[in-house]
Design a protein around this motif. Sequence first.
Motif, short mmCIF file in Angstrom:
data_model
loop_
_atom_site.label_atom_id
_atom_site.label_comp_id
_atom_site.label_asym_id
_atom_site.label_seq_id
_atom_site.Cartn_x
_atom_site.Cartn_y
_atom_site.Cartn_z
N LYS A 21 -0.94 1.08 4.69
CA LYS A 21 -0.64 2.91 4.43
C LYS A 21 0.12 3.42 3.65
O LYS A 21 0.09 4.59 2.92
N THR A 22 1.79 3.45 4.23
CA THR A 22 2.64 3.77 2.94
C THR A 22 1.81 3.66 1.55
O THR A 22 2.55 4.98 1.01
N GLU A 75 -0.19 5.89 0.69
CA GLU A 75 0.07 7.63 0.33
C GLU A 75 1.60 8.11 -0.46
O GLU A 75 1.73 8.80 -0.98
#
Length: 385
Positions: free
Chosen positions: A284-285, A288
């Motif tokens: 996810k990091t 993003e």
Amino acid sequence: MKTITTTEDLATFCKAAADHDYVTVDTEFLRERTYYSQLCLIQLAMPGEDDDTAVLVDPLSGTLDLAPLYELFRDTSVVKVFHAARQDLEIFFVDAGVIPEPLFDTQVAAMVCGFGEQVGYETLVKRIAKEQLDKSSRFTDWSRRPLTDAQKKYALADVTHLRRIYEYLADKLKKQKREAWVAEELKILTSPDTYVVQPEEAWQRVRTRTNSPRFLGIVQQLAAFRETYAQSNNIPRNRVYKDDALVELASTKPQSMKDLSRSRLLLREARKGDIADGILAAVKTGMEMPQEDLPRPDNTNQKLQVDPALADLLRVLLKAKADSADVAPRLIAATSDLDALSAGKRDIQALSGWRMDVFGRDALRLCEGKVGLAARKGRVEIVEL
């Protein structure tokens, strides 16, 4: 064969060793099941001709404090002699933040003295000490107690023969006036940065076929989580997940536990609990991350306009110079350095320090067309143009 199991006995030995010019050091350790090496045995020897001035130090005895040894390591009047010291030094640095000073690595010294690349201890024992090593205990479990006599004999030989090897190499370096060469090579080994692993830089060790910044951003986050988890739990990074699984995760970009369950390469233990949560958070990091923060591969060398003919001439010059200086060619310059040099790069190791004197200066003259090469009587010579 004396085995030290108390801090008092270790302090007594180290105090005696401090009266000598040098002490030889080696370790036995295990790393198959842990992130950090498990120190199992330390071997030490003062100058001498027999085993009476050598000891085994048992860090697994339960009551032993290595503080006297670390005090000796900080004593700059005593040279600490290792062979292929990298892993030994990492153990002591991780344990106490100590790097022995001054340091002498016989593997490095042997390369400078013309024994070839990455010469092994056994080879030096044969060629310098004129002895044979008993290799039967090489792959034993050093964490098991009690140690056998064969193990003790094998371990002790790693520091007793090292005395003759050190004295021979130190004398040869002095005669050749090459002590400064070895000191220059040891700067990496004596730098604390060598033994500090930054999780955010771990991605650079992962081989990938895709250079997309977004893909590499996910690889970076997955590698950083793996490194941090492995360090904090003291387990090998491959026990968290292997490189091929990491690359698969960066490609498939799992968003849920269900997605993780479809992985072909992920270990079963990594599909649940803290590791699974860490994987999903890392993906996810990575997805993003702002575009400007995404990592990019270093394609500098891929973009070099290598001059093949000049690179070949530089290889010939390197071989001639290495033979003349009696050092391993790769110690002076790697093939990639020669390609970079032929393409016009000048910020390479071969153009600094002792390498500049042995090879770099004439290499630059060759690149600039000021000299040529000629074969005369079986030797390559430099010809002024």
